[in-house]
Design a protein around this motif. Structure first.
Motif, mmCIF file in Angstrom:
data_model
loop_
_atom_site.group_PDB
_atom_site.id
_atom_site.type_symbol
_atom_site.label_atom_id
_atom_site.label_comp_id
_atom_site.label_asym_id
_atom_site.label_seq_id
_atom_site.Cartn_x
_atom_site.Cartn_y
_atom_site.Cartn_z
ATOM 1 N N THR A 178 6.689 -107.402 -26.184
ATOM 2 C CA THR A 178 7.437 -106.491 -24.775
ATOM 3 C C THR A 178 7.316 -107.613 -23.955
ATOM 4 O OG1 THR A 178 5.250 -106.566 -23.428
ATOM 5 C CG2 THR A 178 5.562 -104.654 -24.428
ATOM 6 N N LYS A 180 10.211 -109.996 -22.293
ATOM 7 C CA LYS A 180 11.462 -110.118 -21.679
ATOM 8 C C LYS A 180 12.078 -111.857 -22.278
ATOM 9 C CE LYS A 180 13.524 -106.061 -20.410
ATOM 10 N NZ LYS A 180 14.245 -105.855 -21.275
ATOM 11 N N SER A 182 16.206 -113.705 -21.641
ATOM 12 C CA SER A 182 17.710 -113.408 -21.242
ATOM 13 C C SER A 182 18.535 -113.706 -22.936
ATOM 14 C CB SER A 182 17.910 -114.185 -20.425
ATOM 15 O OG SER A 182 17.125 -114.071 -19.504
ATOM 16 N N ALA A 214 19.327 -109.310 -21.421
ATOM 17 C CA ALA A 214 17.981 -109.066 -21.806
ATOM 18 C C ALA A 214 17.236 -108.247 -22.557
ATOM 19 C CB ALA A 214 16.774 -109.653 -20.267
ATOM 20 N N THR A 215 15.804 -108.486 -23.242
ATOM 21 C CA THR A 215 16.282 -107.740 -24.147
ATOM 22 C C THR A 215 14.342 -107.827 -24.665
ATOM 23 O OG1 THR A 215 16.169 -106.450 -26.381
ATOM 24 C CG2 THR A 215 16.940 -109.021 -26.535
ATOM 25 N N SER A 216 13.753 -107.279 -25.638
ATOM 26 C CA SER A 216 12.430 -107.887 -26.247
ATOM 27 C C SER A 216 12.167 -108.041 -27.516
ATOM 28 C CB SER A 216 11.164 -106.940 -24.974
ATOM 29 O OG SER A 216 11.329 -105.896 -26.189
ATOM 30 N N GLU A 219 12.139 -104.170 -28.657
ATOM 31 C CA GLU A 219 13.204 -103.365 -28.594
ATOM 32 C C GLU A 219 14.614 -104.044 -29.500
ATOM 33 O OE1 GLU A 219 16.784 -102.603 -24.821
ATOM 34 O OE2 GLU A 219 15.934 -104.440 -24.740
ATOM 35 N N GLY A 269 7.073 -114.495 -22.063
ATOM 36 C CA GLY A 269 7.720 -113.542 -21.302
ATOM 37 C C GLY A 269 7.507 -113.662 -19.744
ATOM 38 N N HIS A 274 13.622 -115.363 -18.625
ATOM 39 C CA HIS A 274 14.125 -113.912 -18.444
ATOM 40 C C HIS A 274 14.621 -114.542 -17.182
ATOM 41 C CE1 HIS A 274 13.824 -109.497 -17.053
ATOM 42 N NE2 HIS A 274 14.496 -109.796 -17.637
#
Length: 309
Positions: A178, A180, A182, A214-216, A219, A269, A274
């Motif tokens: 999870t 995050k 960029s 930004a994502t994970s 995702e 993260g 991020h």
């Protein structure tokens, strides 16, 4: 074109997966006269377009030869591999001796100035130390710009990074997946470089942060599954136990452990990957095209030859 635009650009590392993209972009800008500095052992010279001048240098990068290569250049752009970034100190000294105006170090990642990132990975520490060295040289007349662009999703899918194992349809989450981070496309990273060199005043002596979004990991894999209709297998690593093991292996010369630590730096993260919450993202200022997660993944899937993309 701004009257302060740089014209003569020399690129170090123009044959790599990043350097080749930077080179193509630099050559597309008619303002630039582009030179590529290559090592004697490099096999990349054959792939360098004839529109670029090539200077070949010994693999040890002798300082006097670097100074000679840099003379008459407005900017030095370095795109050497992550595990060689500490060598840039001699490039910086040579750029000062040759009266180069701007040095762009091999950065292209997260914010390497944070203690947490530097404690995690020697690569992040070396990159941070290169920036610190550049700051000490500002009085010499040499300016610098570092480009922090996060991670490239397309490159990661092709190279089994970010936990993505495309051939086996498997993702390995960092902890829960999870975290995050960029991301910027390679094309936007290269275009950002062009825009910085065309209008250098506003970016002198600073880090330029770019991010398309930004994502994970969670995702990413859910979007891939939705677009392809395929189910990916999930695995996970637990960083509390794994980080000390990887750090010890890295100290023993295991390069794969170095990549493992870099992967954790981006995906966990908490290691300054991020940008949006803490840094000004300058895509709009640089005029970079907007990209969304689905479009970037569709393009990445096409690049790996996924059916239907």
């Amino acid at each position: 074109m701004s009257e302060q635009s740089y014209k003569n650009i020399i690129l170090v590392g123009g044959g790599g997966s990043l350097g080749s993209v930077l080179l193509k972009s630099l050559l597309s800008e008619p303002t630039f006269n582009v030179t590529v500095l290559t090592r004697e052992s490099s096999k990349a010279r054959a792939s360098i377009p004839s529109t670029a001048t090539i200077i070949t240098i010994a693999d040890s990068y002798p300082p006097e030869d670097l100074v000679k290569a840099f003379q008459g250049q407005d900017a030095v752009v370095n795109a050497t591999t992550s595990f060689s970034v500490a060598e840039q100190l001699k490039f910086i000294d040579a750029a000062i001796a040759a009266r180069v105006k701007r040095f762009v170090p091999s950065e292209y990642g997260l914010d390497n100035n944070t203690p947490a990132a530097q404690e995690l990975s020697r690569v992040f520490k070396d990159k941070g130390q290169v920036q610190a060295y550049l700051r000490t040289k500002e009085s010499s007349g040499l300016t610098w710009t570092s480009i922090a662009c996060g991670m490239w999703i397309g490159w990661s899918l092709r190279n089994n990074f970010l936990g993505l194992d495309y051939p086996n349809r498997t993702i390995t989450f960092t902890d829960e997946g999870t975290g995050k981070f960029s991301t910027t496309t390679l094309n936007n990273t290269a275009l950002a470089l062009n825009r910085i060199l065309l209008n250098p005043t506003s970016t002198a002596n600073q880090i330029v942060f770019t991010s398309d979004f930004a994502t994970s990991q969670q995702e990413l894999v859910k979007t891939i599954e939705r677009l392809t209709g395929e189910q990916w297998q999930r695995k996970s690593i637990q960083t509390k136990e794994l980080i000390p093991t990887l750090q010890a292996a890295w100290e023993q010369g295991d390069a794969s452990a170095g990549y493992g630590l870099i992967n954790i730096g981006f995906t966990q993260g908490k290691y300054s990957g991020h940008f949006e919450p803490v840094h000004p993202v300058r895509n709009q200022e640089l005029g970079l095209p907007a990209n969304g997660l689905e479009d970037v993944i569709r393009e990445a899937l096409a690049e790996v030859g996924h059916p239907g993309f």
